[in-house]
Design a protein around this motif. Structure first.
Motif, PDB file in Angstrom:
ATOM      1  N   PHE A  78      47.703  36.504  25.969  1.00  0.00           N
ATOM      2  CA  PHE A  78      47.753  36.036  27.486  1.00  0.00           C
ATOM      3  C   PHE A  78      46.688  36.260  28.091  1.00  0.00           C
ATOM      4  CE2 PHE A  78      49.231  36.938  31.864  1.00  0.00           C
ATOM      5  CZ  PHE A  78      49.463  35.538  32.143  1.00  0.00           C
ATOM      6  N   SER A  82      44.445  33.301  30.148  1.00  0.00           N
ATOM      7  CA  SER A  82      44.348  32.994  31.362  1.00  0.00           C
ATOM      8  C   SER A  82      42.837  32.863  31.869  1.00  0.00           C
ATOM      9  CB  SER A  82      44.982  34.428  32.156  1.00  0.00           C
ATOM     10  OG  SER A  82      46.268  34.252  31.861  1.00  0.00           O
ATOM     11  N   THR A 186      50.702  25.257  31.131  1.00  0.00           N
ATOM     12  CA  THR A 186      52.065  26.072  31.723  1.00  0.00           C
ATOM     13  C   THR A 186      52.990  26.174  30.631  1.00  0.00           C
ATOM     14  OG1 THR A 186      51.258  24.751  33.816  1.00  0.00           O
ATOM     15  CG2 THR A 186      53.634  25.950  33.669  1.00  0.00           C
ATOM     16  N   VAL A 189      52.074  29.307  28.606  1.00  0.00           N
ATOM     17  CA  VAL A 189      52.302  30.617  29.495  1.00  0.00           C
ATOM     18  C   VAL A 189      53.866  31.123  29.186  1.00  0.00           C
ATOM     19  CG1 VAL A 189      52.299  31.657  31.367  1.00  0.00           C
ATOM     20  CG2 VAL A 189      50.225  30.435  30.740  1.00  0.00           C
ATOM     21  N   TYR A 201      54.697  36.735  34.075  1.00  0.00           N
ATOM     22  CA  TYR A 201      53.653  35.924  33.344  1.00  0.00           C
ATOM     23  C   TYR A 201      53.330  34.923  34.157  1.00  0.00           C
ATOM     24  CZ  TYR A 201      53.393  38.599  29.081  1.00  0.00           C
ATOM     25  OH  TYR A 201      53.415  39.647  28.094  1.00  0.00           O
ATOM     26  N   GLN A 202      53.901  33.970  34.771  1.00  0.00           N
ATOM     27  CA  GLN A 202      53.690  32.816  35.590  1.00  0.00           C
ATOM     28  C   GLN A 202      53.108  33.325  36.867  1.00  0.00           C
ATOM     29  OE1 GLN A 202      53.835  29.763  34.649  1.00  0.00           O
ATOM     30  NE2 GLN A 202      55.465  29.599  32.969  1.00  0.00           N
ATOM     31  N   TYR A 205      49.698  34.148  36.041  1.00  0.00           N
ATOM     32  CA  TYR A 205      48.795  32.694  35.843  1.00  0.00           C
ATOM     33  C   TYR A 205      48.537  31.713  37.043  1.00  0.00           C
ATOM     34  CZ  TYR A 205      47.717  28.280  33.345  1.00  0.00           C
ATOM     35  OH  TYR A 205      47.194  26.977  33.106  1.00  0.00           O
ATOM     36  N   ASN A 206      49.441  31.777  37.950  1.00  0.00           N
ATOM     37  CA  ASN A 206      49.470  31.267  39.408  1.00  0.00           C
ATOM     38  C   ASN A 206      48.292  31.909  40.106  1.00  0.00           C
ATOM     39  OD1 ASN A 206      51.309  29.108  38.742  1.00  0.00           O
ATOM     40  ND2 ASN A 206      52.929  30.363  39.601  1.00  0.00           N
ATOM     41  N   VAL A 208      45.475  33.441  38.840  1.00  0.00           N
ATOM     42  CA  VAL A 208      44.402  32.897  38.661  1.00  0.00           C
ATOM     43  C   VAL A 208      44.176  31.496  39.085  1.00  0.00           C
ATOM     44  CG1 VAL A 208      43.344  32.008  36.079  1.00  0.00           C
ATOM     45  CG2 VAL A 208      44.732  34.087  36.411  1.00  0.00           C
ATOM     46  N   TRP A 209      45.019  30.590  39.247  1.00  0.00           N
ATOM     47  CA  TRP A 209      44.955  29.167  39.569  1.00  0.00           C
ATOM     48  C   TRP A 209      44.441  29.389  41.005  1.00  0.00           C
ATOM     49  CZ3 TRP A 209      47.000  23.872  38.678  1.00  0.00           C
ATOM     50  CH2 TRP A 209      46.887  23.153  39.570  1.00  0.00           C
TER      51      TRP A 209
END
Length: 266
Positions: A78, A82, A186, A189, A201-202, A205-206, A208-209
């Motif tokens: 993961f 990412s 998405t 993930v 996890y989300q 990831y967000n 990172v965005w």
């Protein structure tokens, strides 16, 4: 929801371009009015869904959050995914930061840039649903690599573009690539995350965005100021090639992580 966002992204630049021909202030007044109208609609029509139950809700296990964070921060597939997507996001957000500056330096106007954004949003609206039906028959990793490969070609074309037509061709290409990257990433993930830690996890990831949204204008602006727009697009192409190769090389570990998550949820 994503279709509605893309539709707004398609028509917004054209409307904004017409408004700024009258006044920049008018554009912001209209934007404020639209936001007020949307707020009123939400207040009037939006209602929270309450699930009725006869039993008391189960309490959250003690230490669950810390366990989720430990799992996220030790999940190598993961974290690697990412990091690769962070590189992609830095390039992608040049479309709203570096691209208008580079086009202005070449003597192209805001109107011509706004049409490019409309092409991007319009293509996503028209092709998103058919593309998802096609991608459903393919593996996530395969779709991601294919999408990134098309995006590489788009940015290579953009590096050689000196006219609006060249930039338009580039936008068409990297928009086709976008169809196979954003939604599939998405989904990937979510598929890699254990059911109990999916929100964590989300969330990572967000983040990172969000960091890429903040850094992309700084990197793009600095590169254009010191080396020019063509250098920026060449650098973007190189980064995308690295991301594409990285996704291809890590496909096995990513697929195993998704299979393990699916097995644990059964």
């Amino acid at each position: 929801q994503s279709w509605a966002i893309n539709f707004g992204y398609a028509i917004g630049p054209i409307v904004a371009n017409q408004l700024i021909k009258i006044s920049y202030s008018l554009m912001f007044y209209v934007e404020a009015a639209v936001m007020i109208a949307v707020t009123i609609l939400l207040i009037v029509f939006f209602r929270e869904v309450r699930h009725l139950t006869t039993s008391a809700p189960a309490g959250r296990p003690v230490g669950a959050m810390s366990r989720n964070w430990r799992r996220v921060l030790t999940d190598t597939p993961f974290l690697g995914f990412s990091l690769l997507m962070f590189g992609y996001f830095l390039v992608y957000f040049q479309s709203t930061s570096g691209l208008p500056i580079a086009m202005t330096d070449l003597g192209l106007g805001l109107g011509e840039y706004s049409v490019l954004l409309t092409i991007n949003g319009g293509m996503l609206c028209l092709l998103q649903i058919p593309a998802m039906k096609l991608f459903a028959r393919m593996g996530n990793s395969r779709v991601l690599v294919m999408g990134l490969a098309v995006t590489v070609i788009g940015y290579a074309v953009q590096a050689a573009a000196h006219s609006w037509g060249g930039f338009a061709l580039a936008v068409v290409l990297w928009t086709l690539g976008e169809l196979g990257t954003f939604p599939i990433a998405t989904t990937t993930v979510a598929a890699m995350a254990p059911a109990s830690a999916r929100g964590t996890y989300q969330g990572v990831y967000n983040v990172v965005w969000s960091v890429s949204v903040a850094l992309a204008p700084l990197i793009g602006g600095w590169t254009i100021s010191n080396f020019g727009g063509r250098t920026l697009w060449i650098a973007c192409t190189v980064v995308l090639v690295a991301v594409t190769l990285g996704l291809k090389l890590t496909k096995g570990s990513r697929d195993r992580a998704m299979a393990r998550s699916l097995h644990d949820s059964l």
